[in-house]
Design a protein around this motif. Structure first.
Motif, PDB file in Angstrom:
ATOM      1  N   PRO A 157       9.432   8.734 -14.412  1.00 31.18           N
ATOM      2  CA  PRO A 157      10.547   8.345 -13.076  1.00 31.18           C
ATOM      3  C   PRO A 157       9.664   7.832 -11.985  1.00 31.18           C
ATOM      4  N   ARG A 158      10.565   7.071 -11.494  1.00 31.08           N
ATOM      5  CA  ARG A 158       9.773   6.492 -10.221  1.00 31.08           C
ATOM      6  C   ARG A 158      10.399   7.545  -9.144  1.00 31.08           C
ATOM      7  N   GLU A 159       9.328   7.793  -8.259  1.00 33.54           N
ATOM      8  CA  GLU A 159       9.446   8.911  -7.393  1.00 33.54           C
ATOM      9  C   GLU A 159      10.566   8.154  -6.332  1.00 33.54           C
ATOM     10  N   ALA A 160      11.381   9.032  -5.538  1.00 29.30           N
ATOM     11  CA  ALA A 160      12.360   8.472  -4.736  1.00 29.30           C
ATOM     12  C   ALA A 160      11.923   7.469  -3.414  1.00 29.30           C
ATOM     13  N   ASN A 161      10.664   7.632  -3.351  1.00 30.49           N
ATOM     14  CA  ASN A 161       9.950   6.778  -2.360  1.00 30.49           C
ATOM     15  C   ASN A 161       8.881   5.969  -3.026  1.00 30.49           C
ATOM     16  N   PHE A 162       9.301   5.467  -4.209  1.00 28.44           N
ATOM     17  CA  PHE A 162       7.903   4.918  -4.907  1.00 28.44           C
ATOM     18  C   PHE A 162       7.617   3.680  -4.118  1.00 28.44           C
ATOM     19  N   LYS A 163       8.516   2.998  -3.435  1.00 29.84           N
ATOM     20  CA  LYS A 163       7.743   1.578  -2.847  1.00 29.84           C
ATOM     21  C   LYS A 163       6.687   1.903  -1.693  1.00 29.84           C
ATOM     22  N   GLU A 164       7.282   2.827  -0.864  1.00 33.21           N
ATOM     23  CA  GLU A 164       6.211   3.203   0.061  1.00 33.21           C
ATOM     24  C   GLU A 164       5.009   3.647  -0.507  1.00 33.21           C
ATOM     25  N   SER A 165       5.238   4.835  -1.114  1.00 29.96           N
ATOM     26  CA  SER A 165       4.185   5.530  -2.002  1.00 29.96           C
ATOM     27  C   SER A 165       3.136   4.745  -2.525  1.00 29.96           C
ATOM     28  N   ILE A 166       3.641   3.488  -3.380  1.00 31.47           N
ATOM     29  CA  ILE A 166       2.711   2.937  -4.161  1.00 31.47           C
ATOM     30  C   ILE A 166       1.711   2.078  -3.106  1.00 31.47           C
ATOM     31  N   ILE A 167       2.354   1.643  -2.237  1.00 29.78           N
ATOM     32  CA  ILE A 167       1.669   0.859  -1.165  1.00 29.78           C
ATOM     33  C   ILE A 167       0.717   1.930  -0.464  1.00 29.78           C
ATOM     34  N   ASP A 168       0.910   3.120  -0.074  1.00 23.40           N
ATOM     35  CA  ASP A 168       0.002   3.910   0.320  1.00 23.40           C
ATOM     36  C   ASP A 168      -0.884   4.239  -0.669  1.00 23.40           C
ATOM     37  N   HIS A 169      -0.834   4.251  -1.806  1.00 19.46           N
ATOM     38  CA  HIS A 169      -1.956   4.321  -2.819  1.00 19.46           C
ATOM     39  C   HIS A 169      -2.808   3.300  -2.993  1.00 19.46           C
ATOM     40  N   PHE A 170      -2.258   1.985  -2.930  1.00 18.97           N
ATOM     41  CA  PHE A 170      -3.159   0.778  -2.818  1.00 18.97           C
ATOM     42  C   PHE A 170      -4.111   0.988  -1.480  1.00 18.97           C
ATOM     43  N   ALA A 171      -3.466   1.204  -0.471  1.00 13.59           N
ATOM     44  CA  ALA A 171      -4.362   1.170   0.908  1.00 13.59           C
ATOM     45  C   ALA A 171      -5.243   2.349   0.673  1.00 13.59           C
ATOM     46  N   ASN A 172      -5.089   3.565   0.418  1.00 13.46           N
ATOM     47  CA  ASN A 172      -5.960   4.632   0.254  1.00 13.46           C
ATOM     48  C   ASN A 172      -7.061   4.185  -0.532  1.00 13.46           C
ATOM     49  N   GLY A 173      -6.798   3.573  -1.788  1.00  7.00           N
ATOM     50  CA  GLY A 173      -8.016   2.952  -2.425  1.00  7.00           C
ATOM     51  C   GLY A 173      -8.719   1.881  -2.102  1.00  7.00           C
ATOM     52  N   ILE A 174      -8.675   1.128  -1.141  1.00  4.12           N
ATOM     53  CA  ILE A 174      -9.116  -0.128  -0.651  1.00  4.12           C
ATOM     54  C   ILE A 174      -9.627  -0.004   0.707  1.00  4.12           C
ATOM     55  N   ILE A 175      -9.102   0.856   1.619  1.00  7.26           N
ATOM     56  CA  ILE A 175      -9.179   0.858   2.922  1.00  7.26           C
ATOM     57  C   ILE A 175     -10.662   1.087   3.461  1.00  7.26           C
ATOM     58  N   LYS A 176     -11.574   1.869   2.496  1.00  7.93           N
ATOM     59  CA  LYS A 176     -12.979   1.583   3.017  1.00  7.93           C
ATOM     60  C   LYS A 176     -13.777   0.331   2.555  1.00  7.93           C
ATOM     61  N   LYS A 177     -13.144  -0.550   1.744  1.00  8.96           N
ATOM     62  CA  LYS A 177     -13.948  -1.951   1.690  1.00  8.96           C
ATOM     63  C   LYS A 177     -12.953  -2.966   1.725  1.00  8.96           C
ATOM     64  N   PRO A 178     -12.633  -3.383   2.786  1.00  2.10           N
ATOM     65  CA  PRO A 178     -11.743  -4.432   3.166  1.00  2.10           C
ATOM     66  C   PRO A 178     -12.064  -5.736   2.846  1.00  2.10           C
ATOM     67  N   LEU A 179     -13.429  -5.706   2.784  1.00  2.00           N
ATOM     68  CA  LEU A 179     -13.800  -7.225   2.426  1.00  2.00           C
ATOM     69  C   LEU A 179     -13.346  -7.650   0.958  1.00  2.00           C
ATOM     70  N   THR A 180     -13.019  -6.759   0.168  1.00  2.00           N
ATOM     71  CA  THR A 180     -12.699  -6.974  -1.101  1.00  2.00           C
ATOM     72  C   THR A 180     -10.983  -7.524  -1.335  1.00  2.00           C
ATOM     73  N   THR A 181     -10.550  -7.597   0.082  1.00  5.68           N
ATOM     74  CA  THR A 181      -9.209  -8.115  -0.033  1.00  5.68           C
ATOM     75  C   THR A 181      -9.072  -9.556   0.002  1.00  5.68           C
ATOM     76  N   LEU A 182     -10.250 -10.306   0.340  1.00  6.60           N
ATOM     77  CA  LEU A 182     -10.351 -11.658   0.554  1.00  6.60           C
ATOM     78  C   LEU A 182      -9.536 -12.298  -0.596  1.00  6.60           C
ATOM     79  N   GLY A 183      -8.598 -13.183  -0.283  1.00  3.61           N
ATOM     80  CA  GLY A 183      -7.912 -14.133  -1.308  1.00  3.61           C
ATOM     81  C   GLY A 183      -6.750 -13.333  -2.566  1.00  3.61           C
ATOM     82  N   ASN A 184      -6.960 -12.033  -2.200  1.00  2.00           N
ATOM     83  CA  ASN A 184      -5.906 -11.280  -2.881  1.00  2.00           C
ATOM     84  C   ASN A 184      -4.748 -10.728  -2.160  1.00  2.00           C
ATOM     85  N   VAL A 185      -3.730 -10.140  -2.924  1.00  2.39           N
ATOM     86  CA  VAL A 185      -2.682  -9.516  -2.382  1.00  2.39           C
ATOM     87  C   VAL A 185      -2.694  -8.253  -1.566  1.00  2.39           C
ATOM     88  N   LYS A 186      -3.796  -7.748  -1.726  1.00  2.00           N
ATOM     89  CA  LYS A 186      -4.159  -6.408  -1.159  1.00  2.00           C
ATOM     90  C   LYS A 186      -4.516  -6.547   0.294  1.00  2.00           C
TER      91      LYS A 186
END
Length: 213
Positions: A157-186
């Motif tokens: 199943p997709r959780e009821a708030n999947f759209k917001e939650s997957i963005i949160d998961h992305f953010a939590n996974g990369i927030i400590k290394k922002p320089l890795t987002t250069l040139g990509n969708v993150k």
């Protein structure tokens, strides 16, 4: 594990079962179900397009594609996609998988957030990205039947708030290394979720380089 979902059978090899258990033990329910759906969307895309693909390699690519977001597999300074690709590479090497197959799975994971490139590459690479794009962005949503979408989501199943939650998961996974987002969708993720994030600018880097002209 002999699941048949939307006409697609989950690989039942020892390696595939081990991958499932590893991801199940490492990721939370949202990422696990998302990764499983990515496999089914990718496989269904391959069937629809008449591509000859290796179901087991596609499965490993799908299941590991977000492992770099987890604390267990996150490095201090590499893109999370590369962290996941490296985890998959190490896993596949432990099973003696041929190097070209390992390279394809590595590229599939490393490039899954780089649109416009994977679709022109070998099926394992193209189909992992196709699965991700369907599940996260809804790309080609209407190319799948209602029955296919419903059957996959009934099992994963997709959780009821999947759209917001997957963005949160992305953010939590990369927030400590922002320089890795250069040139990509993150970069868009951190722009939304981190008030202190300063987006890097490609042209500013060129103009500010050490070259005199």
């Amino acid at each position: 594990m002999t699941d048949l979902i939307a006409g697609i059978r989950v690989p039942d090899s020892a390696m595939a079962r081990a991958a499932t258990q590893l991801v199940r033990d490492t990721e939370d329910d949202l990422l696990y179900n998302h990764s499983r759906r990515v496999f089914f969307w990718g496989a269904l895309t391959g069937e629809r397009k008449g591509l000859k693909y290796d179901s087991e390699l596609l499965y490993i690519g799908a299941m590991f594609h977000d492992m770099g977001l987890t604390e267990a597999h996150s490095s201090p300074d590499l893109r999370f996609e590369v962290d996941g690709a490296n985890a998959a590479r190490n896993f596949l090497r432990s099973y003696g998988v041929p190097q070209q197959d390992i390279d394809d799975v590595w590229a599939a994971i490393a490039l899954h957030t780089t649109p416009g490139i994977p679709e022109h590459m070998r099926p394992t690479i193209a189909l992992v990205t196709a699965g991700v794009e369907m599940d996260v962005l809804g790309i080609a949503y209407h190319d799948f039947s209602h029955e296919q979408r419903d059957h996959v989501c009934a099992h994963h199943p997709r959780e009821a708030n999947f759209k917001e939650s997957i963005i949160d998961h992305f953010a939590n996974g990369i927030i400590k290394k922002p320089l890795t987002t250069l040139g990509n969708v993150k970069a868009d993720v951190l722009a939304l979720k981190d008030m202190n994030y300063v987006r890097q600018n490609f042209c500013s880097i060129i103009l500010g380089s050490a070259w005199p002209v």
